[in-house]
Write a protein that holds these residues in place. Sequence first.
Motif, PDB file in Angstrom:
ATOM      1  N   THR A   1     -10.922   2.827  -1.888  1.00 20.92           N
ATOM      2  CA  THR A   1     -12.165   3.021  -1.132  1.00 20.92           C
ATOM      3  C   THR A   1     -11.934   3.678   0.222  1.00 20.92           C
ATOM      4  O   THR A   1     -12.882   4.178   0.826  1.00 20.92           O
ATOM      5  N   ARG A   2     -10.724   3.687   0.715  1.00 21.33           N
ATOM      6  CA  ARG A   2     -10.429   4.266   2.027  1.00 21.33           C
ATOM      7  C   ARG A   2     -10.560   5.781   2.041  1.00 21.33           C
ATOM      8  O   ARG A   2     -10.637   6.383   3.094  1.00 21.33           O
ATOM      9  N   GLY A   3     -10.518   6.407   0.880  1.00 22.42           N
ATOM     10  CA  GLY A   3     -10.585   7.860   0.820  1.00 22.42           C
ATOM     11  C   GLY A   3      -9.222   8.454   0.511  1.00 22.42           C
ATOM     12  O   GLY A   3      -8.256   7.743   0.265  1.00 22.42           O
ATOM     13  N   PRO A   4      -9.142   9.782   0.523  1.00 18.06           N
ATOM     14  CA  PRO A   4      -7.899  10.455   0.127  1.00 18.06           C
ATOM     15  C   PRO A   4      -6.703  10.036   0.987  1.00 18.06           C
ATOM     16  O   PRO A   4      -6.815   9.921   2.206  1.00 18.06           O
ATOM     17  N   ARG A   5      -5.607   9.801   0.327  1.00 17.27           N
ATOM     18  CA  ARG A   5      -4.351   9.454   0.990  1.00 17.27           C
ATOM     19  C   ARG A   5      -3.227   9.854   0.040  1.00 17.27           C
ATOM     20  O   ARG A   5      -3.310   9.611  -1.159  1.00 17.27           O
TER      21      ARG A   5
ATOM     22  N   GLY B   1       6.884   3.777  12.107  1.00 16.10           N
ATOM     23  CA  GLY B   1       6.367   4.710  13.091  1.00 16.10           C
ATOM     24  C   GLY B   1       5.421   5.700  12.467  1.00 16.10           C
ATOM     25  O   GLY B   1       5.310   5.811  11.251  1.00 16.10           O
ATOM     26  N   GLY B   2       4.719   6.415  13.333  1.00 19.80           N
ATOM     27  CA  GLY B   2       3.797   7.427  12.848  1.00 19.80           C
ATOM     28  C   GLY B   2       2.528   6.817  12.296  1.00 19.80           C
ATOM     29  O   GLY B   2       1.899   5.981  12.921  1.00 19.80           O
ATOM     30  N   VAL B   3       2.182   7.176  11.099  1.00 20.12           N
ATOM     31  CA  VAL B   3       0.944   6.762  10.441  1.00 20.12           C
ATOM     32  C   VAL B   3       1.013   5.274  10.081  1.00 20.12           C
ATOM     33  O   VAL B   3       2.036   4.801   9.569  1.00 20.12           O
ATOM     34  N   PRO B   4      -0.061   4.502  10.317  1.00 22.75           N
ATOM     35  CA  PRO B   4      -0.043   3.084   9.942  1.00 22.75           C
ATOM     36  C   PRO B   4       0.012   2.898   8.418  1.00 22.75           C
ATOM     37  O   PRO B   4      -0.508   3.711   7.661  1.00 22.75           O
ATOM     38  N   THR B   5       0.636   1.814   7.990  1.00 18.57           N
ATOM     39  CA  THR B   5       0.613   1.437   6.583  1.00 18.57           C
ATOM     40  C   THR B   5      -0.788   0.887   6.261  1.00 18.57           C
ATOM     41  O   THR B   5      -1.553   0.515   7.153  1.00 18.57           O
ATOM     42  N   THR B   6      -1.133   0.858   4.978  1.00 19.22           N
ATOM     43  CA  THR B   6      -2.441   0.366   4.567  1.00 19.22           C
ATOM     44  C   THR B   6      -2.449  -1.157   4.609  1.00 19.22           C
ATOM     45  O   THR B   6      -1.555  -1.806   4.062  1.00 19.22           O
ATOM     46  N   THR B   7      -3.455  -1.718   5.251  1.00 20.94           N
ATOM     47  CA  THR B   7      -3.603  -3.174   5.343  1.00 20.94           C
ATOM     48  C   THR B   7      -5.033  -3.553   4.978  1.00 20.94           C
ATOM     49  O   THR B   7      -5.978  -2.945   5.476  1.00 20.94           O
ATOM     50  N   PHE B   8      -5.176  -4.536   4.120  1.00 21.07           N
ATOM     51  CA  PHE B   8      -6.472  -5.055   3.681  1.00 21.07           C
ATOM     52  C   PHE B   8      -6.570  -6.491   4.159  1.00 21.07           C
ATOM     53  O   PHE B   8      -5.701  -7.304   3.870  1.00 21.07           O
ATOM     54  N   ARG B   9      -7.599  -6.817   4.873  1.00 21.91           N
ATOM     55  CA  ARG B   9      -7.743  -8.175   5.425  1.00 21.91           C
ATOM     56  C   ARG B   9      -8.902  -8.927   4.765  1.00 21.91           C
ATOM     57  O   ARG B   9      -9.462  -9.817   5.362  1.00 21.91           O
ATOM     58  N   GLY B  10      -9.221  -8.545   3.528  1.00 23.60           N
ATOM     59  CA  GLY B  10     -10.367  -9.148   2.844  1.00 23.60           C
ATOM     60  C   GLY B  10     -10.102 -10.493   2.251  1.00 23.60           C
ATOM     61  O   GLY B  10      -9.094 -11.047   2.194  1.00 23.60           O
TER      62      GLY B  10
ATOM     63  N   GLU C   1       4.149 -10.022  -0.031  1.00 20.01           N
ATOM     64  CA  GLU C   1       4.280 -10.137   1.420  1.00 20.01           C
ATOM     65  C   GLU C   1       4.528  -8.745   1.985  1.00 20.01           C
ATOM     66  O   GLU C   1       5.664  -8.286   2.055  1.00 20.01           O
ATOM     67  N   ALA C   2       3.440  -8.077   2.354  1.00 15.34           N
ATOM     68  CA  ALA C   2       3.529  -6.725   2.895  1.00 15.34           C
ATOM     69  C   ALA C   2       3.968  -6.797   4.357  1.00 15.34           C
ATOM     70  O   ALA C   2       4.204  -7.873   4.896  1.00 15.34           O
ATOM     71  N   SER C   3       4.048  -5.641   5.000  1.00 16.47           N
ATOM     72  CA  SER C   3       4.561  -5.611   6.371  1.00 16.47           C
ATOM     73  C   SER C   3       3.653  -6.335   7.357  1.00 16.47           C
ATOM     74  O   SER C   3       4.136  -6.885   8.336  1.00 16.47           O
ATOM     75  N   GLU C   4       2.334  -6.350   7.108  1.00 19.98           N
ATOM     76  CA  GLU C   4       1.417  -6.955   8.080  1.00 19.98           C
ATOM     77  C   GLU C   4       0.504  -8.017   7.492  1.00 19.98           C
ATOM     78  O   GLU C   4      -0.240  -8.662   8.228  1.00 19.98           O
ATOM     79  N   GLN C   5       0.544  -8.214   6.193  1.00 17.02           N
ATOM     80  CA  GLN C   5      -0.388  -9.136   5.547  1.00 17.02           C
ATOM     81  C   GLN C   5       0.258  -9.685   4.277  1.00 17.02           C
ATOM     82  O   GLN C   5       1.075  -9.005   3.654  1.00 17.02           O
ATOM     83  N   THR C   6      -0.121 -10.895   3.889  1.00 11.81           N
ATOM     84  CA  THR C   6       0.348 -11.492   2.640  1.00 11.81           C
ATOM     85  C   THR C   6      -0.833 -11.646   1.699  1.00 11.81           C
ATOM     86  O   THR C   6      -1.902 -12.110   2.112  1.00 11.81           O
ATOM     87  N   TYR C   7      -0.633 -11.236   0.440  1.00 11.56           N
ATOM     88  CA  TYR C   7      -1.666 -11.322  -0.583  1.00 11.56           C
ATOM     89  C   TYR C   7      -1.183 -12.306  -1.645  1.00 11.56           C
ATOM     90  O   TYR C   7      -0.130 -12.101  -2.248  1.00 11.56           O
TER      91      TYR C   7
ATOM     92  N   LYS D   1      -6.046 -11.182  -5.669  1.00 12.60           N
ATOM     93  CA  LYS D   1      -6.021 -10.695  -4.285  1.00 12.60           C
ATOM     94  C   LYS D   1      -5.196  -9.407  -4.190  1.00 12.60           C
ATOM     95  O   LYS D   1      -5.550  -8.492  -3.443  1.00 12.60           O
ATOM     96  N   ILE D   2      -4.126  -9.332  -4.966  1.00 11.74           N
ATOM     97  CA  ILE D   2      -3.323  -8.104  -4.995  1.00 11.74           C
ATOM     98  C   ILE D   2      -4.150  -6.964  -5.574  1.00 11.74           C
ATOM     99  O   ILE D   2      -4.146  -5.843  -5.059  1.00 11.74           O
ATOM    100  N   ARG D   3      -4.914  -7.243  -6.623  1.00 13.60           N
ATOM    101  CA  ARG D   3      -5.799  -6.237  -7.216  1.00 13.60           C
ATOM    102  C   ARG D   3      -6.828  -5.762  -6.179  1.00 13.60           C
ATOM    103  O   ARG D   3      -7.100  -4.569  -6.054  1.00 13.60           O
ATOM    104  N   GLN D   4      -7.382  -6.686  -5.390  1.00 16.71           N
ATOM    105  CA  GLN D   4      -8.344  -6.328  -4.355  1.00 16.71           C
ATOM    106  C   GLN D   4      -7.720  -5.410  -3.308  1.00 16.71           C
ATOM    107  O   GLN D   4      -8.376  -4.476  -2.825  1.00 16.71           O
ATOM    108  N   PHE D   5      -6.458  -5.656  -2.965  1.00 16.34           N
ATOM    109  CA  PHE D   5      -5.765  -4.783  -2.010  1.00 16.34           C
ATOM    110  C   PHE D   5      -5.717  -3.345  -2.539  1.00 16.34           C
ATOM    111  O   PHE D   5      -6.047  -2.401  -1.826  1.00 16.34           O
ATOM    112  N   TYR D   6      -5.309  -3.186  -3.803  1.00 18.48           N
ATOM    113  CA  TYR D   6      -5.214  -1.833  -4.354  1.00 18.48           C
ATOM    114  C   TYR D   6      -6.586  -1.203  -4.556  1.00 18.48           C
ATOM    115  O   TYR D   6      -6.742   0.012  -4.396  1.00 18.48           O
TER     116      TYR D   6
END
Length: 150
Positions: free
Chosen positions: A65-69, A141-150, A44-50, A55-60
């Motif tokens: 795929t998002r690029g450098p972070r 605040g600041g930069v958004p956390t990573t969220t996957f909605r797949g 249960e992440a801050s904005e989405q539940t996997y 499904k957790i593997r798909q999130f990571y």
Amino acid sequence: MPNNAERTNLTCELERQLHDFWHDVDTNWGRQAADFYTEDGVFEASEQTYRGREKIRQFYEYRITRGPRVAAHAVTNFRVVSETPDEATTTWYLILYAHDGEPVLPSAPPIQIALATDHCVRGDDGVWRYKNRKFETWFKGGVPTTTFRG
């Protein structure tokens, strides 16, 4: 309730596992992160539940795929309450620093501070895994956390 020595040993074991988990996420893009969960584990992440290890593997995988972070997940105030010899609940604080791009990036305050609660279970193989992890965001605040909605 376990005695002090048993609680200390369990605390060390589960805290080491938590550190290994975040080390994988921060330095290996979470390629092994899903393996820390049970097959039916819930994140249960801050904005989405996997729900479920796949499904957790798909999130990571999505994070890659998002690029450098650059991300640094710092944890503190780790605490364990043993439910049974094979179940425990841990609480700890996540302090997350993250930003898209290649290092070295400018320093900034954490983008999230959250109370985390893990329900841990020991499998038949003797390995502790996360049955449920829940973040309760207290500061953001600041930069958004990573969220996957797949």
